[in-house]
Design a protein around this motif. Structure first.
Motif: not given
Length: 885
Positions: A564-565, A651, A653
């Motif tokens: 997750l970024n 985010y 993913i």
């Protein structure tokens, strides 16, 4: 002065006199002649017997070859008729509503083309002849004919047994081909009736003096014989007269000495004609084999008797010359015994016995099989790779769906929380207005519904009494102690939770309420109680807790890389354990850093391209990407990603499946496919070269000979033309033998008779082609229960193993064993060659030398068995394969 020796007469019996004679010199010479001539006589008899056996074995082999040639010729003739019948059937069925007069020319054309064919019928599916080259046959019902019943039952084509024709009364047989439409339904049948009397034109060839060629049907009835004897009867059964015919009718090649129907002893070779069960045979009268031997035996016997008489005469003369001085010596000895001082004559008679023996051991020749076998598993391997890829894709989709489901659950819970806040300020909650006594002045629909009452039923009643207010554990609360009353009694706002209300039906539920006093011109009029049933909320809170726990467990224990970024700067917010195991980084090294900072991107500019795709499409599916691990290793992944918001923050993913092993497998498959194509092309070149060099050259020579003969004929010199034409026959026979060798190497038709017969044939071929090899075979197996595919695999493994032994082994002996042990079929091929380094050869096989060992292993494993090689340099090679049955 010579003294006469008086003869001594004896009164002893003749037997003892004969024993005394044998002890004499003449008797010893006669015994010596006897012991000399008797071994010579035995050796001569053995030599004549060996000559007889050799000629008989050669005759059997020649008969088998002639029988196979007749079988192949007749089978090709039948196949040609079947192909022509198919063409006629298709022509008749593709054009609908064809009249009988339009059909007859097609049938008559086949009748005219083959003199062996008596007539041709077109039969409908019910067995009635609709058209025929014989007009009188039209309308006849053949529905009861056994061969037509086989066609109706689904057989593609049938060769009938011999039967008497109802049209001309002759013994004939039929070659019948069923014609089907596109749906597989029978449209009719083309049946060619063959007159066996004209088969001489088909089954031709040079006939050996005293020899014959014949063909029988499946009942053992004589269909054709060349030459036809005077007593030949069409349809005559040979089963009783020639018992060995039963073996050939059961599908086994047979050769033996037997009596023909005329009582003549003949050397016969019988072979089955697959696939329709007829038998082709060739025979040679035994007297043709024994005649030259008996003639030679007579000459040698006369010379031998003359030699014995001459030797006896010479022995008698020599014995007479020796016996005379011996008698004188005996007389002188008696005189000396009487006191006469005469001198004694010393006599020495040396005797030498010479025993000569010579033993020759014949070295058995072993054969090698050669055929490179191509692995047919390319397609199966491709299917397995595709299935594995599909499984990974499905697993990836399922995991992505599960993650999205958890994300959606969290978003739903957030929306539920938001709506709950709205409900607290809306009429969805229970709202009741109380007077200063605690009686209900008004209550909304939601409140009445929560309590299970109607609105009209509640007005004027005490809220405390209606709800039976109690603590969370069910302890009743006295009205004086009710905190909701403090609002209209003391003017205090109350917020209460953890207590219980009861519905009209007596079921309790947890409640939260607020009690707010309302006043008018500073006068306390009562309070407003806002209450709510918090059962659903508590269940939702429990479900949220469980969902978060489940999502966290799935996230961390997933077998694929999940990360997750933060979308804005690409920093890692969370990663699972699989990410850490694959990359080699620790969690502290990853969290808060970007993939570029960690060096995961071998080409950082590629990240910008990927992010453009994600932001444009809001998602990414199965993108092939390469990442660099902490160790420096490059690994291949399929990347699927999706944008999501958590608390208003975007985010990314990402779910990545490691396909490094899959890539390597794909490269190996690509290499094997390339090798397969190369090997196939080399095999085609080899076959083309062999056909060109062998059969092509032979046929070209035959063509030149025939052209020369035709030129002689054109110059009106037929006698001179006969000589080159006679040379055509052996040239064509050589071409036929080469053609047979080529197609037998490609796919031996003898496999239809079983693996045991095939390996026996193969061993004989190896012994003939490689005289320097000794072949030892042990075939202790019953073929029942062995599938055709397994028998073919066993044969190809034996071919490849023996080819390697002869080509590379440098030995002189091969042991071949095929046995059944309980529920296991075991194949062993062992040689005494120089062996090899297994690791070196297997690595070379993958790149340079072909697919020999791999092919044998793959054939074994794909047919359900297991494979092993035992070898070392200088220690020979042993190949073992086994299959459970």
């Amino acid at each position: 002065m010579e003294t006469s020796v008086p003869e001594i007469k004896s009164s002893r019996s003749p037997f003892f006199n004969f024993l005394d004679f044998l002890k004499s010199i003449r008797g010893n010479l006669l015994l010596l002649l006897f012991f000399v001539f008797i071994p010579i006589l035995i050796v001569q008899a053995s030599q004549f017997y060996d000559r007889y056996q050799g000629r008989k074995a050669l005759a059997i082999q020649n008969n088998l070859e002639r029988a196979w040639a007749a079988s192949d010729t007749f089978r090709n003739y039948v196949q040609d008729i079947i192909h022509r019948e198919l063409a006629i059937g298709l022509a008749l069925t593709l054009t609908p509503h064809r009249s009988p007069s339009q059909t007859v020319p097609f049938l008559t054309h086949l009748d005219d083309e083959y003199q062996t064919i008596s007539h041709v019928h077109w039969i409908d599916p019910e067995g009635r002849i609709n058209a025929s080259s014989r007009p009188e046959a039209v309308g006849l019902d053949y529905g009861d004919r056994p061969y037509l019943k086989e066609i109706v039952s689904g057989k593609e084509w049938v060769v009938s047994d011999l039967y008497r024709s109802g049209i001309n009364g002759l013994y004939v047989f039929s070659i019948t081909r069923g014609i089907l439409d596109r749906r597989g339904r029978l449209q009719g049948a083309v049946s060619a009736v063959v007159n066996p009397a004209y088969l001489e034109q088909i089954i031709s060839g040079r006939r050996i003096q005293g020899g014959s060629i014949f063909i029988t049907d499946r009942q053992g009835r004589l269909v054709f014989r060349r030459p036809a004897p005077a007593a030949f009867k069409p349809g005559q059964s040979l089963v009783e007269a020639v018992p060995i015919l039963k073996n050939a009718l059961q599908g086994r090649e047979t050769a033996a000495v037997a009596f023909d129907p005329r009582g003549e002893k003949r050397v016969m070779g019988l072979v089955p004609i697959p696939p329709f069960g007829w038998v082709a045979g060739a025979g040679l009268a035994e007297k043709e084999i024994t005649a030259p031997i008996l003639s030679s035996l007579t000459r040698h016997g006369i010379l031998f008797l003359l030699g014995i008489l001459a030797s006896l005469l010479l022995a008698g003369l020599l014995a007479q010359r020796i016996a005379r001085p011996v008698r004188r010596l005996s007389h002188q000895a008696r005189v000396l015994a009487e006191g006469d001082p005469g001198s004694l004559i010393p006599v020495e008679g040396p005797s030498e016995l010479l025993e000569l023996g010579q033993v020759f051991n014949s070295l058995a020749q072993q054969l090698s099989e050669q055929r490179e076998a191509l692995r047919k598993a390319n397609a199966e391997l491709e299917i397995q790779v595709k299935e594995r890829t599909a499984e990974l894709v499905v697993a990836n989709k399922e995991l992505t769906a599960e993650i999205q489901e958890h994300i959606a659950a969290r978003q739903n819970l957030e929306r539920l929380s938001y709506r709950h806040n709205l409900i607290l300020n809306s009429v969805e909650e229970g709202i009741a207005g109380l007077n200063t006594k605690g009686d209900i002045i008004f209550i909304n629909q939601a409140g009445a519904k929560i309590l299970g009452w109607e609105v009209s039923e509640l007005r004027g009643r005490s809220l405390h009494a209606v709800t039976r207010h109690a603590l969370a554990d069910g302890t009743p609360i006295a009205q004086e102690a009710c905190r909701a009353g403090e609002a209209f009694q003391k003017g205090l706002v109350q917020q209460v939770a953890g207590e219980r209300y009861y519905r009209k039906d007596g079921t309790p539920f947890p409640v939260e309420y607020s009690s707010t006093p309302f006043m008018e011109e500073k006068e306390l009029l009562g309070s407003v109680v806002v209450f709510r049933d918090v059962t659903a909320r508590r269940q939702a809170e429990e479900a949220l807790r469980f969902s978060e726990e489940k999502f966290s467990r799935a996230f961390r224990s997933s077998p694929v890389w999940v990360a997750l970024n933060v979308l804005a700067d690409g920093r890692f917010f969370e990663v699972n354990e699989t990410f850490l195991e694959i990359t080699g980084f620790s969690r502290d090294e990853v969290i808060g850093r970007t993939a570029i900072e960690l060096g995961l991107w071998p080409h950082p500019e590629e990240r910008a391209q990927v992010m453009e795709i994600i932001q444009a499409q809001k998602a990414l599916r199965n993108y092939d990407i390469t990442f660099k691990m902490k160790s420096g290793e490059l690994r291949h992944f399929l990347w699927s990603g999706e944008l999501m918001e958590i608390g208003g923050v975007p985010y990314l993913i990402s779910v990545l499946s490691d396909i490094t092993r899959l890539k390597q497998t794909t490269d190996q498959l690509r290499f094997l496919s390339s090798r397969l194509l190369t090997t196939r092309e080399e095999e085609c070149k080899r076959l083309a070269r062999e056909l060109h060099d062998s059969i092509g050259g032979t046929l070209s020579a035959a063509k030149l000979i025939v052209e020369a003969a035709l030129g002689q004929i054109a110059r009106e010199n037929p006698e001179v033309a006969l000589t080159p034409l006679e040379r055509v026959v052996p040239a064509l026979q050589y071409a036929i033998r080469d053609a047979r060798r080529i197609y037998m190497n490609l796919h031996p038709s003898i496999l239809e008779l079983g693996i045991k017969e095939t390996l026996n044939w193969f061993s004989r071929e190896l012994r003939e082609n490689h005289p320097g090899f000794q072949i030892e075979t042990r075939l202790d197996i019953e073929e029942e229960g062995l599938s055709e595919a397994l028998q073919a695999a066993i044969f190809r493994i034996v071919q490849e193993a023996t080819r390697n032994s002869i080509k590379y082994g440098e030995g002189d002996r091969i042991r071949l064993s095929l046995v059944r042990r309980d529920s296991l079929v075991e194949l062993v091929v062992e040689d005494n060659g120089r062996g090899f380094d297994r690791e070196e050869v297997e690595s070379r096989d993958n790149g340079q030398k072909g697919l020999g060992l791999i092919s044998m292993r793959e054939r074994t494993e794909l047919s359900g068995g297991f494979f092993a090689i035992f070898t070392a340099k200088g220690a020979g090679t042993k190949i073992r394969a086994a299959w459970p049955i």
